[in-house]
Design an enzyme around this catalytic site. Structure first.
Site, PDB file in Angstrom:
ATOM      1  N   LYS A  67     -12.110  69.624  52.341  1.00  0.00           N
ATOM      2  CA  LYS A  67     -12.969  70.812  52.461  1.00  0.00           C
ATOM      3  C   LYS A  67     -12.339  71.946  51.666  1.00  0.00           C
ATOM      4  CE  LYS A  67     -16.244  73.235  54.777  1.00  0.00           C
ATOM      5  NZ  LYS A  67     -16.732  73.662  53.445  1.00  0.00           N
ATOM      6  N   LYS A  91      -4.237  75.412  55.665  1.00  0.00           N
ATOM      7  CA  LYS A  91      -5.110  76.304  56.440  1.00  0.00           C
ATOM      8  C   LYS A  91      -5.945  75.510  57.453  1.00  0.00           C
ATOM      9  CE  LYS A  91      -6.899  79.270  53.661  1.00  0.00           C
ATOM     10  NZ  LYS A  91      -7.785  79.902  52.666  1.00  0.00           N
ATOM     11  N   LYS A 103     -10.228  71.885  46.607  1.00  0.00           N
ATOM     12  CA  LYS A 103     -10.746  73.087  45.941  1.00  0.00           C
ATOM     13  C   LYS A 103     -11.372  72.660  44.626  1.00  0.00           C
ATOM     14  CE  LYS A 103     -10.805  77.576  46.747  1.00  0.00           C
ATOM     15  NZ  LYS A 103     -10.808  78.243  48.066  1.00  0.00           N
ATOM     16  N   THR A 187     -14.938  85.730  56.592  1.00  0.00           N
ATOM     17  CA  THR A 187     -13.529  85.828  56.188  1.00  0.00           C
ATOM     18  C   THR A 187     -12.990  87.204  56.595  1.00  0.00           C
ATOM     19  OG1 THR A 187     -14.026  84.351  54.364  1.00  0.00           O
ATOM     20  CG2 THR A 187     -11.933  85.522  54.256  1.00  0.00           C
ATOM     21  N   SER A 359     -17.392  77.942  58.162  1.00  0.00           N
ATOM     22  CA  SER A 359     -17.978  76.796  57.456  1.00  0.00           C
ATOM     23  C   SER A 359     -17.974  75.571  58.359  1.00  0.00           C
ATOM     24  CB  SER A 359     -17.170  76.479  56.196  1.00  0.00           C
ATOM     25  OG  SER A 359     -17.598  77.265  55.116  1.00  0.00           O
TER      26      SER A 359
HETATM   27  P1  NAD Z   1     -14.853  88.653  44.884  1.00  0.00           P
HETATM   28  O1  NAD Z   1     -14.918  88.168  43.485  1.00  0.00           O
HETATM   29  O2  NAD Z   1     -16.097  88.874  45.668  1.00  0.00           O
HETATM   30  O3  NAD Z   1     -14.027  90.039  44.948  1.00  0.00           O
HETATM   31  C1  NAD Z   1     -12.829  90.257  44.263  1.00  0.00           C
HETATM   32  C2  NAD Z   1     -12.625  91.782  44.206  1.00  0.00           C
HETATM   33  O4  NAD Z   1     -11.342  92.045  43.659  1.00  0.00           O
HETATM   34  C3  NAD Z   1     -13.630  92.534  43.333  1.00  0.00           C
HETATM   35  O5  NAD Z   1     -13.975  93.737  43.995  1.00  0.00           O
HETATM   36  C4  NAD Z   1     -12.829  92.868  42.072  1.00  0.00           C
HETATM   37  O6  NAD Z   1     -13.289  94.034  41.425  1.00  0.00           O
HETATM   38  C5  NAD Z   1     -11.479  93.092  42.701  1.00  0.00           C
HETATM   39  N1  NAD Z   1     -10.333  93.053  41.795  1.00  0.00           N
HETATM   40  C6  NAD Z   1     -10.078  92.229  40.746  1.00  0.00           C
HETATM   41  N2  NAD Z   1      -8.901  92.563  40.174  1.00  0.00           N
HETATM   42  C7  NAD Z   1      -8.406  93.614  40.880  1.00  0.00           C
HETATM   43  C8  NAD Z   1      -7.239  94.423  40.796  1.00  0.00           C
HETATM   44  N3  NAD Z   1      -6.314  94.203  39.865  1.00  0.00           N
HETATM   45  N4  NAD Z   1      -7.056  95.418  41.700  1.00  0.00           N
HETATM   46  C9  NAD Z   1      -7.971  95.644  42.658  1.00  0.00           C
HETATM   47  N5  NAD Z   1      -9.097  94.922  42.790  1.00  0.00           N
HETATM   48  C10 NAD Z   1      -9.312  93.924  41.922  1.00  0.00           C
HETATM   49  O7  NAD Z   1     -13.895  87.608  45.651  1.00  0.00           O
HETATM   50  P2  NAD Z   1     -13.784  87.360  47.216  1.00  0.00           P
HETATM   51  O8  NAD Z   1     -14.689  86.254  47.606  1.00  0.00           O
HETATM   52  O9  NAD Z   1     -13.831  88.665  47.914  1.00  0.00           O
HETATM   53  O10 NAD Z   1     -12.315  86.746  47.305  1.00  0.00           O
HETATM   54  C11 NAD Z   1     -11.150  87.566  47.247  1.00  0.00           C
HETATM   55  C12 NAD Z   1      -9.939  86.719  47.653  1.00  0.00           C
HETATM   56  O11 NAD Z   1     -10.147  86.197  48.971  1.00  0.00           O
HETATM   57  C13 NAD Z   1      -9.672  85.495  46.779  1.00  0.00           C
HETATM   58  O12 NAD Z   1      -8.288  85.265  46.721  1.00  0.00           O
HETATM   59  C14 NAD Z   1     -10.321  84.354  47.535  1.00  0.00           C
HETATM   60  O13 NAD Z   1      -9.775  83.087  47.234  1.00  0.00           O
HETATM   61  C15 NAD Z   1      -9.992  84.787  48.947  1.00  0.00           C
HETATM   62  N6  NAD Z   1     -10.858  84.154  49.945  1.00  0.00           N
HETATM   63  C16 NAD Z   1     -12.207  84.355  49.903  1.00  0.00           C
HETATM   64  C17 NAD Z   1     -12.998  83.768  50.873  1.00  0.00           C
HETATM   65  C18 NAD Z   1     -14.471  84.016  50.931  1.00  0.00           C
HETATM   66  O14 NAD Z   1     -15.081  83.638  51.940  1.00  0.00           O
HETATM   67  N7  NAD Z   1     -15.062  84.682  49.963  1.00  0.00           N
HETATM   68  C19 NAD Z   1     -12.417  82.943  51.858  1.00  0.00           C
HETATM   69  C20 NAD Z   1     -11.044  82.767  51.870  1.00  0.00           C
HETATM   70  C21 NAD Z   1     -10.282  83.380  50.896  1.00  0.00           C
END
Ligand code: NAD
Length: 427
Positions: A67, A91, A103, A187, A359
């Site tokens: 997953k 996790k 992934k 999340t 999920s």
């Molecule tokens: P996303 O693409 O929706 O958001 C990423 C954000 O980070 C955007 O606002 C972008 O502008 C910003 N960003 C990029 N570079 C940056 C910087 N240098 N400084 C500050 N901000 C910056 O992605 P997301 O889904 O929110 O995921 C973010 C993190 O969380 C990732 O590591 C992802 O693997 C992790 N994550 C996400 C989920 C989920 O359900 N979406 C679940 C578990 C983990």
């Protein structure tokens, strides 16, 4: 090998050494069981074709089907996907979910693509990996650069190839296709539960109103956790996205910021969204990425991409607690600095587990053909997060961080499953 993958493997190797696991166990825990690279021919709207590199890495399925999400981002490569797949195994095991870790990713910036190009890429991804995914094999979900809309295209392509509707083949789907209303905020909500529990366990003596928070990244995870923390009365004083950051010592008005972001599609960096602006109050500060790390707060939340906090910049951080919402947000060297300074890190494998936990609830719902009612998903999610955090906290001692404790618990569970399957005789 990139630093994210070497950090994750280093954390597993520490457990292998301390639990004196066999060479066979070591190899099964460090190496993915399957790692596939493909080239997807993506026909563009102008008639040209681009060759897009894509991956699916399946780390270990001793505990159940693989997953993990699918990421569409320009920097995606095999190492990044492997590190993320390995993290998913840890996790899922830490959350006691009946899953292994996987992934996927494609090396492309989805912002460069039209909606129809994105749809063709999503369908192409499923065509390429059809034989190795499925509800009891490997269940993908959204990650950075993908969303419910893309999961909708993917599940439709999967249904076409299999000749039947298979709602439990993907999670994070549109609600109308069997998705869960809570998934998008899950999340962020899980991160809030982890923070709430850590503050209780550490006997935090400030009220939420007195507790200041900086959130780096304002995408899916960052914006939802900001909203939830503000609703819980915490004082979010700083937020940033890829364009830079905003700081106001009296706090940011998160509902106005969210509204402005929704209207403009991004944070306006020349505006100020302070909670109260009077003639005597100081103006908002507009910060670059380096300056943002230095804001004086109680809690710092990396919620953008991996490698945000490194040994080079960790000393700039003034917070007392780091809530690592981004996978790999805190590098190994930074973690050592935080440990020396007594800064607690709630690691990614716990902090952002709310997405996969929800999920799992969606997958159960789809498999059983029933609907959760009312707040059932939220309260189940809360319980799963609490249980994982409290169990890992039992193993935290003066020399063992919460990350090390979580890896200990997760690896022990994976090892037990591998022994139960007869893959290993014993340690
Ligand atoms: P996303 O693409 O929706 O958001 C990423 C954000 O980070 C955007 O606002 C972008 O502008 C910003 N960003 C990029 N570079 C940056 C910087 N240098 N400084 C500050 N901000 C910056 O992605 P997301 O889904 O929110 O995921 C973010 C993190 O969380 C990732 O590591 C992802 O693997 C992790 N994550 C996400 C989920 C989920 O359900 N979406 C679940 C578990 C983990």
């Amino acid at each position: 090998m990139n630093s994210f993958l070497s950090g994750v493997r280093g954390a597993i190797q520490e457990v292998i050494t301390s639990q004196q696991l066999s060479d066979g166990a070591r190899d099964l825990l460090l190496e993915p069981m399957r790692s596939i690279e493909v080239t997807i021919p993506l026909r563009m709207d102008d008639g040209s074709t681009r060759a897009i590199k894509a991956w699916r890495v399946q780390h270990n399925d001793a505990l159940g089907p693989f997953k993990g999400g699918i990421r569409f981002a320009p920097q995606v490569d095999r190492d990044e996907v492997t590190a993320l797949a390995t993290t998913m195994s840890i996790k899922n095991a830490a959350l006691k979910l009946p899953y292994g870790g996987a992934k996927g990713g494609a090396s492309i910036d989805p912002k460069e693509l039209s909606t129809s190009e994105i749809e063709r890429l999503a369908r192409g991804y499923v065509d390429a990996f059809y034989s190795v995914i499925g509800p009891s094999i490997d269940v993908p979900a959204p990650d950075v650069g993908t969303n419910a809309l893309i999961m909708g295209y993917m599940i439709d392509e999967y249904a076409k190839l299999s000749g039947k509707t298979v709602p439990d083949a993907f999670t994070g789907k549109p609600i109308i296709l069997g998705g869960t209303a809570m998934r998008e905020a899950a999340t962020g909500y899980g991160g809030y539960v982890a923070l709430r529990e850590i503050l209780k366990l550490r006997a935090w003596d400030k009220s939420p109103e007195e507790t200041t928070i900086a959130i780096q990244g304002f995408g899916n995870v960052g914006s939802h956790i900001a909203r939830i923390l503000a609703e819980e009365k915490f004082n979010v004083v700083a937020v940033s996205d890829s364009g830079g950051g905003l700081y106001h010592p009296e706090g940011i008005d998160i509902p106005s910021l969210l509204k402005a972001q929704e209207e403009a599609g991004k944070i306006a960096h020349n505006a100020c969204y302070a909670k109260s602006i009077t003639e005597t109050s100081v103006p908002c500060e507009h910060l670059n990425h380096e300056e943002f790390l230095t804001v004086p707060v109680d809690i710092f939340v990396p919620a953008a991409l991996e490698g945000a906090l490194t040994s080079e910049n960790a000393n700039s951080v003034q917070a007392k607690i780091i809530l690592e919402m981004a996978n790999g947000g805190v590098e190994e060297g930074a973690e050592a600095i935080f440990e020396d300074k007594g800064i607690a890190v709630v690691p990614d494998v716990i902090a952002n587990g709310g997405g996969v936990a929800t999920s799992y609830l969606e997958w159960v719902e789809n498999r059983e053909g029933r609907r959760w009612r009312g707040d059932a998903v939220k309260s189940e999610l809360d319980a799963l997060m609490q249980e994982a955090l409290h169990e890992s906290m039992r193993y935290v001692t003066a020399g063992v961080t919460l990350r090390q404790a979580t890896y200990q618990v997760a690896v022990a569970r994976m090892h037990e499953a591998m022994v139960a399957r007869g893959w290993l005789l014993s340690k």
